[in-house]
Each structure stands twice: as C-alpha cells, then as structure tokens.
Design a protein around this motif. Structure first.
Motif, PDB file in Angstrom:
ATOM      1  N   GLU A 232      22.754  22.791  46.052  1.00 30.82           N
ATOM      2  CA  GLU A 232      22.707  24.244  45.899  1.00 30.82           C
ATOM      3  C   GLU A 232      22.911  24.649  44.445  1.00 30.82           C
TER       4      GLU A 232
ATOM      5  N   ASP B 270      20.428  29.480  46.761  1.00 28.16           N
ATOM      6  CA  ASP B 270      21.391  30.561  46.981  1.00 28.16           C
ATOM      7  C   ASP B 270      20.877  31.816  46.287  1.00 28.16           C
TER       8      ASP B 270
ATOM      9  N   ASN C 146      23.440  33.647  44.198  1.00 28.66           N
ATOM     10  CA  ASN C 146      23.784  32.953  42.954  1.00 28.66           C
ATOM     11  C   ASN C 146      22.710  33.133  41.888  1.00 28.66           C
TER      12      ASN C 146
ATOM     13  N   HIS D  12      21.081  30.711  51.059  1.00 28.43           N
ATOM     14  CA  HIS D  12      22.397  31.348  51.201  1.00 28.43           C
ATOM     15  C   HIS D  12      22.282  32.801  50.774  1.00 28.43           C
TER      16      HIS D  12
ATOM     17  N   HIS E  39      32.078  36.136  47.562  1.00 28.16           N
ATOM     18  CA  HIS E  39      31.861  35.978  49.012  1.00 28.16           C
ATOM     19  C   HIS E  39      32.834  36.800  49.859  1.00 28.16           C
TER      20      HIS E  39
ATOM     21  N   GLU F 144      27.125  33.704  53.864  1.00 25.34           N
ATOM     22  CA  GLU F 144      28.435  33.123  53.568  1.00 25.34           C
ATOM     23  C   GLU F 144      29.443  34.254  53.449  1.00 25.34           C
TER      24      GLU F 144
HETATM   25 FE   LIG Z   1      26.234  29.453  48.298  1.00 24.61          FE
END
Ligand SMILES: [Fe+2]
Lengths: 208, 284
Positions: free
Chosen positions: B143, B176, B179, B207, B222, B249
């Motif tokens: 990830e 992600d 991210n 994600h 998160h 998440e």
């Molecule tokens: Fe993640």
C-alpha cells in the motif's frame, strides 16, 4: 486501570519514562507494555507507591490471560469419570493462561473499585502478602485473591505434586490452623469455581 | 505462487472489536472484512475465536502494519513466522502491508515512515519483497502511504517507485485513495499523475479513509468520515481502474456499524454510477 488510578498527568509521566527506558523491541505493539510492571516497581517516584506496579502487573496478567494459548479446561464430567482409586495419583496442570501474582498492597481492591467506576480505596499495605490468581474462563480474563491455604495448594499443585500428597499437606498445613485470622477472599462475579483454571489432568502410571 | 489475480470482493470494512457482536448477530451488508494482522498474531483466546467465526461467513483480507518492508534492518523472521501462522489459519484472499519502514536498530516506532525514492532503495525493497513472498509462499500486496516530508535525494516520483516495486518484485498493490490525496496536498503533486502512473493490472484493493486538516497540511488519522474531495477522487479512481475491492478504514472514533455501512454505501453508489455511465457510453 493503571491509567485511571494515576490520572492523565502521572500516567503520561510513567508512559514517557517507560518509552525512553524500553523502546519497542517487538514488531507487534501488543507486547509493548510487557516490562511496565517491572519499570513501575523499580523507578521513582512510582517505586514509592507499590500499588502502581501491582496494578500494572494485574493489568498485564489479565491481558496475557485474555489472548494466551487455548486449552480446554477439565470438565466436571471428566472429573467424575476418574476411578476413585486413581485420584491419589492425579496431577493438575494449570491452564497456560493462568498466573499467580503476589501482592503486598490492596491493588486488587483498587482495581475492582476502578473497574466498577467507584472511587478506589486509599492505597494500603496488607498485613500479609496476598496471592492473586489470574485466569481465563468463558473467553474472559478473571482474577480472585487466594486464601493462604489455597495459594499453597496452587503452588504445590503447579509443581506437579499429586492430589494424594496435596490432601495430606492440607491436613497438616499451618495455614489451616491459622485460617480464622486469614483475610476473607473477595469474590469476583462468576469466579466462584476454582475448576476452570485447571486445564488438564494427568494420571501418571504408578511408580513401582 | 498462483499467477491469478485475487478475486474482486466488492465492498468491505475493517474488522473492529466494537462491531463483533453486531456482525455475528446480524447479517450486515458488508461483502468482506479486512483484519489488522498484528491484532490476531496472539496465542489464543477470544479475538482468534471470533475471527474463526467471522471467516466462516465472510472473505477475509489480512492487513499488517509492521512488516517494515523498506527497513535496512534484517527481515524479522519471528514476525514473518507469526504472520504465516495466522495466514495458514485464516486463509486470507491476500496479505497487505505498507510500502514504508517502521523502525531500525531493533526499535519499532509503530509509525509508517516514508522512503527516499531512489534506485538504491528500489533495489533494496524489491529484494526484500521477493524474500518475504518466498517465505510466505504467496504474493504480498503493498500500500502507498501518506507522507508529510519528501527526501531531497529522491530520483523518481512516488508513483514510479510504487510501480517499479510492483512489476519487478511481482507483487500486488493496494491503492489508498485517501493517502494519494493527502500526499498530493502535502507535496503539491497532481492526484491524476499518481492515478495514471500506476499499473492497473497490479491493483487488487482500494482504501478509503478520513483524515484531519492541520492548517497547512493534512494528517491521515482515520478518525473522520471520508471527505468530499476524497469521494470525488474515488469516483475518478474507479472510472480509471474499473471495479476493485474497496474498503473503509476507521481506526479511531469508531462509530456504530450502521454508520460505517452507510459510508460504505456511498462507495457502492459511486462505483455503481461510474459503471452505469460506462455502460451508457459503451452502448452509444
Ligand atoms: Fe490505508
């Protein structure tokens, strides 16, 4: 509970001191706090308040019991099926998640009060050290204090002493004659039975 | 190792102890669960018992947080052995961790630290991924992490680095979405460059997560619902890659299960709309 007992400020002092002294040496953060009881026992100012280290030790033991190895405890049916003549040779094996702690303070009472969200009693030295049994039952961690006689029995049984010998020891135990002066164990809910911490029984072949 | 790309699982959630009872007593509309591997790398007791029950009913994916694949320290064989033991028990659809490092010299920082994107780091990571995959007997999924700093010595973009790792080490990628958004905001690159810079055939999972704004930068915490900007980027991501197993998440401020499922339904709706639009385009 150590956190609840100390409050945010003192707990953060403890945590920061601990992190500096014990940088995490395991990948899994689950094991990070495993030296905390020892740290609190030996590092001022916490070392002057022994109940802090004992609370931390109780917390660690409960956590270890919670996710310790799985074993099936001995059932009443299994016990009932053992022929009477074999009882004398029975050896009890505690479940691997069970531990015994030796407390010099009323940390167990403090824990119980905090857990029930009551105000904890003042910390106090006990007249006699107390053995606390920690184990897992129905997937939950539990603990209860052991009376002096019971603690002695546990210690001997865990060493592999046979049931017949244990019975003789109880019959002649000095703790038995002193029992009236012993502190009454405080029961935890659902902890009335001592059978569950015992995970296995072995009947050794007779020694000729 | 199987050459087959792992299956598309639909829309999943991170498994959190707060939701155990609701999951086991109801039939929540969740297609699969992602578990934090470390939380179950324990000898026994309730967490593993519950996990056994949940895996009877749902596909499981294992997500680790401390593989430290980019670290220069030797591979931690104790950690890998425990990870393999758990994988043998759970039989996850795949195992993921982060393309980052978490500690060196035997000290774990329990944080996901970025790497300089250099050829040297690339060779190092590729070699380690290959060794981990050999040991586990299955492919890893890596990830992209969010970052707040960049290294002056970086020789390539993050997306080039990620893509090179995936193709050279022959591993999968977990994209992600949050991210990418956080890093693009913090470093001023375009989310589209990242999106178009990674190979579609390597992506097995998305994600989604919330983050917090800290003035001039954002931190991947998160602990919030997914924000509108990230939903917009998710729409663009799904349009680009097509259907990919998606999960949300939530590690802190954990809301009731119904609330997280309502968020997951937003992802379902967006992916549905994208598929619909593609269909319409294809039909014309
Ligand atoms: Fe993640």
């Amino acid at each position: 509970m150590t956190h609840a007992y100390l409050g945010d400020e003192a707990f953060s002092d403890l945590a920061r001191g601990y992190i500096a002294a014990h940088p995490s040496d395991k990948r899994n953060a689950r094991w990070f706090s495993r030296y905390l009881p020892e740290f609190a026992r030996t590092t001022a100012p916490f070392s002057e308040h022994r109940e802090v280290a004992e609370l931390a030790a109780l917390e660690k033991a409960l956590a270890d019991a919670f996710d310790g190895p799985d074993t099936a405890p001995v059932s009443l049916e299994e016990l009932a099926a053992i022929p009477p003549e074999d009882w004398v040779n029975l050896v009890f094996t505690p479940q691997p998640a069970a531990t015994r702690l030796r407390f010099k303070t009323n940390a167990a009472d403090i824990w119980t009060a905090l857990n029930g969200e009551d105000s904890p009693p003042e910390p106090a030295q006990l007249p006699e050290p107390q053995t606390i049994l920690v184990w897992r039952q129905d997937l939950m961690s539990r603990f209860r204090p052991l009376g002096p006689e019971e603690a002695m029995m546990w210690a001997e049984a865990a060493k592999g002493v046979r049931f017949g010998v244990l019975c003789e020891m109880v019959a002649t135990s000095p703790a038995r004659t002193k029992r009236s002066s012993a502190r009454r164990p405080i029961s935890r809910p659902g902890s009335k039975r001592a059978r569950s911490p015992v995970s296995a029984l072995t009947v050794p072949s007779p020694i000729w | 190792m199987s050459d087959h790309k792992p299956p598309y699982l639909g829309f999943g959630l991170g498994l959190r102890p707060e939701h155990y009872d609701e999951i086991l007593s109801g039939e929540p509309n969740v297609d699969w669960f992602e578990v934090i591997s470390e939380n179950y790398m324990i000898p026994g007791g309730k967490p593993l018992r519950i996990l056994d029950e949940i895996r009877e009913r749902y596909p499981i994916v294992m997500h680790g947080v401390s593989l430290s694949i980019a670290s220069t320290a030797p591979l931690d064989m104790d950690y890998l052995t425990e990870l393999k033991t758990l994988a043998d028990r759970v039989d996850p659809k795949w195992i993921s961790d982060h393309l980052c490092w978490t500690g060196v010299h035997g000290v774990n920082l329990h944080d996901l630290l970025p790497i300089p994107y250099t050829k040297e780091a690339l060779d190092h990571v590729v070699d380690r991924v290959a060794r981990v995959q050999d040991f586990l007997g299955r492919r890893l999924t890596l990830e992209n992490v969010s970052s707040y700093v960049t290294f002056a010595e970086s020789e390539m973009s993050e997306w080039d680095f990620v893509s090179e790792v995936a193709t050279r080490a022959d591993c999968w990628l977990l994209f992600d979405v949050n991210n990418v958004y956080v890093s693009s905001y913090n470093h001023g690159f375009s989310t589209r460059d990242f999106l178009h810079g990674v190979p579609r055939d390597r992506i097995v999972q998305f994600h989604l997560a919330g983050h917090s704004h800290e003035g001039d930068h954002i931190v991947d915490t998160h602990d919030h619902p997914v924000c509108d900007e990230v939903w917009d980027f998710y729409r663009e991501t799904v349009a680009h890659f097509g259907p990919v197993s998606t999960m949300i998440e939530r590690d802190d401020n954990i809301p009731p299960l119904a609330e997280v499922i309502a968020e997951l339904d937003i992802a379902r709706r967006i992916a549905g709309e994208v598929a619909e639009a593609k269909h319409v385009v294809a039909a014309e």
